[in-house]
Design a protein around this motif. Structure first.
Motif, PDB file in Angstrom:
ATOM      1  N   UNK A   7       0.798  -1.227   0.000  1.00 47.10           N
ATOM      2  CA  UNK A   7       0.000   0.000   0.000  1.00 47.10           C
ATOM      3  C   UNK A   7       0.832   1.279   0.000  1.00 47.10           C
ATOM      4  N   UNK A   8       2.163   1.169  -0.035  1.00 50.34           N
ATOM      5  CA  UNK A   8       2.988   2.364  -0.189  1.00 50.34           C
ATOM      6  C   UNK A   8       2.967   2.791  -1.651  1.00 50.34           C
ATOM      7  N   UNK A   9       3.201   4.076  -1.874  1.00 52.54           N
ATOM      8  CA  UNK A   9       3.138   4.618  -3.230  1.00 52.54           C
ATOM      9  C   UNK A   9       4.484   5.206  -3.625  1.00 52.54           C
ATOM     10  N   UNK A  10       4.957   4.796  -4.807  1.00 58.37           N
ATOM     11  CA  UNK A  10       6.263   5.225  -5.294  1.00 58.37           C
ATOM     12  C   UNK A  10       6.121   5.772  -6.703  1.00 58.37           C
ATOM     13  N   UNK A  11       6.819   6.860  -6.964  1.00 59.86           N
ATOM     14  CA  UNK A  11       6.947   7.384  -8.319  1.00 59.86           C
ATOM     15  C   UNK A  11       8.397   7.195  -8.743  1.00 59.86           C
ATOM     16  N   UNK A  12       8.607   6.556  -9.877  1.00 61.38           N
ATOM     17  CA  UNK A  12       9.947   6.337 -10.412  1.00 61.38           C
ATOM     18  C   UNK A  12      10.073   7.126 -11.705  1.00 61.38           C
ATOM     19  N   UNK A  13      11.114   7.951 -11.794  1.00 63.64           N
ATOM     20  CA  UNK A  13      11.340   8.761 -12.990  1.00 63.64           C
ATOM     21  C   UNK A  13      12.538   8.174 -13.726  1.00 63.64           C
ATOM     22  N   UNK A  14      12.293   7.653 -14.914  1.00 68.50           N
ATOM     23  CA  UNK A  14      13.337   7.015 -15.700  1.00 68.50           C
ATOM     24  C   UNK A  14      13.122   5.521 -15.789  1.00 68.50           C
ATOM     25  N   UNK A  15      12.875   5.021 -17.006  1.00 69.23           N
ATOM     26  CA  UNK A  15      12.579   3.600 -17.215  1.00 69.23           C
ATOM     27  C   UNK A  15      13.709   2.910 -17.951  1.00 69.23           C
ATOM     28  N   UNK A  16      14.953   3.212 -17.542  1.00 69.95           N
ATOM     29  CA  UNK A  16      16.092   2.449 -18.024  1.00 69.95           C
ATOM     30  C   UNK A  16      16.239   1.182 -17.207  1.00 69.95           C
ATOM     31  N   UNK A  17      17.442   0.687 -17.085  1.00 73.28           N
ATOM     32  CA  UNK A  17      17.664  -0.579 -16.391  1.00 73.28           C
ATOM     33  C   UNK A  17      17.272  -0.514 -14.926  1.00 73.28           C
ATOM     34  N   UNK A  37       8.491   8.105 -17.907  1.00 70.74           N
ATOM     35  CA  UNK A  37       9.600   7.977 -18.851  1.00 70.74           C
ATOM     36  C   UNK A  37       9.376   8.936 -20.022  1.00 70.74           C
ATOM     37  N   UNK A  38      10.396   9.763 -20.304  1.00 67.83           N
ATOM     38  CA  UNK A  38      10.260  10.740 -21.379  1.00 67.83           C
ATOM     39  C   UNK A  38      10.212  10.088 -22.757  1.00 67.83           C
ATOM     40  N   UNK A  39      10.776   8.889 -22.880  1.00 69.83           N
ATOM     41  CA  UNK A  39      10.743   8.159 -24.139  1.00 69.83           C
ATOM     42  C   UNK A  39       9.666   7.089 -24.140  1.00 69.83           C
ATOM     43  N   UNK A  40       9.805   6.149 -25.063  1.00 69.48           N
ATOM     44  CA  UNK A  40       8.819   5.087 -25.174  1.00 69.48           C
ATOM     45  C   UNK A  40       9.259   3.817 -24.474  1.00 69.48           C
ATOM     46  N   UNK A 177       0.821  -4.646 -13.327  1.00 71.56           N
ATOM     47  CA  UNK A 177      -0.085  -3.491 -13.401  1.00 71.56           C
ATOM     48  C   UNK A 177       0.569  -2.200 -12.901  1.00 71.56           C
ATOM     49  N   UNK A 178       1.835  -2.038 -13.252  1.00 72.61           N
ATOM     50  CA  UNK A 178       2.515  -0.774 -12.967  1.00 72.61           C
ATOM     51  C   UNK A 178       1.969   0.301 -13.895  1.00 72.61           C
ATOM     52  N   UNK A 179       1.681   1.454 -13.347  1.00 73.22           N
ATOM     53  CA  UNK A 179       1.156   2.583 -14.123  1.00 73.22           C
ATOM     54  C   UNK A 179       2.319   3.243 -14.861  1.00 73.22           C
ATOM     55  N   UNK A 180       2.467   2.931 -16.136  1.00 73.07           N
ATOM     56  CA  UNK A 180       3.593   3.440 -16.925  1.00 73.07           C
ATOM     57  C   UNK A 180       3.159   4.657 -17.734  1.00 73.07           C
ATOM     58  N   UNK A 181       3.805   5.778 -17.501  1.00 73.17           N
ATOM     59  CA  UNK A 181       3.492   7.020 -18.206  1.00 73.17           C
ATOM     60  C   UNK A 181       4.588   7.274 -19.249  1.00 73.17           C
ATOM     61  N   UNK A 182       4.441   6.649 -20.414  1.00 72.18           N
ATOM     62  CA  UNK A 182       5.437   6.796 -21.469  1.00 72.18           C
ATOM     63  C   UNK A 182       5.311   8.173 -22.121  1.00 72.18           C
ATOM     64  N   UNK A 183       6.425   8.645 -22.660  1.00 74.90           N
ATOM     65  CA  UNK A 183       6.492   9.937 -23.354  1.00 74.90           C
ATOM     66  C   UNK A 183       6.021  11.076 -22.442  1.00 74.90           C
ATOM     67  N   UNK A 184       6.378  10.972 -21.191  1.00 76.81           N
ATOM     68  CA  UNK A 184       6.018  12.012 -20.235  1.00 76.81           C
ATOM     69  C   UNK A 184       7.256  12.410 -19.435  1.00 76.81           C
TER      70      UNK A 184
END
Length: 390
Positions: A7-17, A37-40, A177-184
């Motif tokens: 139930x903890x909430x995390x925002x991760x910026x950057x979808x590299x390795x 992730x700013x890219x796709x 079911x990770x909420x992935x925000x591509x191109x953002x």
């Protein structure tokens, strides 16, 4: 550990390795994860896509610090565990590393061998390198035995297919079911200001975080180091394991993947130039690889790729923590340099321990730098509270 993250909430910026590894690991532990992730999803602009993905702590001990070697040793069995838990298969092998040299480079090779032997004596977790005569070389790697009469074998070292791994982690993000925000594209500090619902914001942007690292109070500058690789399809070459050639000008590595694909690289340039590969680099890499095996003459060039690896001034990785009472805590992970695949499971394990307990015994054991760093200058103020995590 799972109950800690539920139930903890995390925002991760950057979808590299490292961003993908942490997103999957946190989601599997019950956390709610949003990945920006700013890219796709293809990770076309990620340094993780342009890599040989060799897992070679003893070989790398010749050019890096002991703590990075310890992280690599820790990560080898962890990679096997991580890959075994993925729904989509990933090529992984742990058949050692082969070191070769031509007769005219024997003096350089002798110094290299002496260095590795000393390192293995000083670290009981490293398996001692094995000197190979022509007969032993024929048994271990017969495809190069005609051109080389001696070599060095580093047992237990491994490699994986980086692009298969990135794809497999992408599948896992969907399954979890990770909420992935591509191109953002989004700044971690803006997330902290505008989204108080997160417990933590994790900055995993690599070189994309350069401005943020430069704005830290103690100015731990982040820079890019250019690397260049060529991907070849060479059905006539049957190398069984990663092979390195000792050479005074271009000490290349050749990493065999599935379906007769080989990743060849060597260059390491202090530059953030992202332009295509130079003619000089291409000629040196291809000339050197041909001296290892004549079958490369008929190989087909699949790709020439360049990328810049995120590197801190000491060439060592680092985690920096900033805690504030009125907004999500911030964790900045960076500086994996040329060792991203070799050490990322160790970095991930340390980060998970910090997120879970506030400190990391694994980081202390491995020598990973954990800084209770100040916030970037533009966000510092009376409300900024820096909390030591170790």
């Amino acid at each position: 550990m799972s109950s800690t993250f539920a139930n903890s909430k995390y925002a991760i910026v950057g979808a590299g390795l490292i961003g993908r590894l942490l997103a999957v690991a946190l989601a599997k532990r019950g956390a709610q994860v949003t990945l920006f992730e700013k890219g796709g999803p293809e990770a076309l602009d990620s340094a993780a896509r342009v890599a040989a993905a060799m897992l070679a702590p003893l070989a790398e001990s010749a050019i890096t610090e002991d703590n990075v070697v310890r992280m690599g040793i820790h990560s080898l069995p962890r990679w096997q565990q991580i890959i075994n838990e993925l729904a989509k298969p990933v090529f992984f092998q742990q058949d050692g590393t082969l070191i070769l040299w031509h007769r005219q480079d024997a003096s350089d090779a002798e110094r290299f061998v002496t260095h590795l032997e000393r390192n293995s004596r000083n670290n009981r977790l490293l398996v001692a390198p094995q000197k190979l005569d022509s007969h032993a070389l024929q048994n271990i790697e017969p495809s190069v035995a005609e051109r080389f009469s001696q070599g060095l074998f580093l047992p237990n070292e491994g490699q994986l297919d980086n692009r298969q791994l990135l794809e497999a982690l992408l599948v896992e993000l969907t399954l979890m079911k990770v909420d992935c925000r591509w191109h953002q594209a989004i700044e971690p500090e803006k997330l902290r200001q505008d989204h108080k619902e997160y417990d933590w914001v994790l900055d995993c942007r690599g070189l994309g975080a350069k401005a943020n690292w430069q704005s830290l109070k103690d100015a731990r500058d982040l820079r890019g180091v250019r690397g260049e690789v060529i991907r070849l399809h060479a059905p006539e070459v049957k190398l069984r394991r990663p092979t390195r050639l000792i050479h005074p000008r271009y000490p290349i590595y050749i990493a065999p993947k599935e379906d007769d694909v080989y990743v060849v690289g060597a260059t390491e340039i202090e530059s953030e130039d992202m332009s295509p590969m130079s003619v000089r680099s291409a000629m040196e890499l291809l000339s050197a690889v041909y001296t290892v095996h004549s079958g490369f003459a008929e190989a087909r060039i699949l790709e020439m790729a360049t990328q810049c690896r995120p590197t801190l001034k000491d060439n060592l990785p680092e985690i920096t923590i900033n805690k504030k009472s009125d907004s999500p805590h911030l964790m900045m992970i960076n500086g994996l340099y040329r060792h991203g695949y070799m050490i990322s499971p160790a970095i991930m394990d340390c980060a998970l321990e910090i997120l879970s307990t506030g400190n990391s015994n694994t980081a202390l054991e491995l020598g990973l730098s954990i800084h209770s760093g100040a916030a970037p200058k533009e966000t510092q103020g009376k409300d900024a509270k820096v909390v030591s995590c170790v």
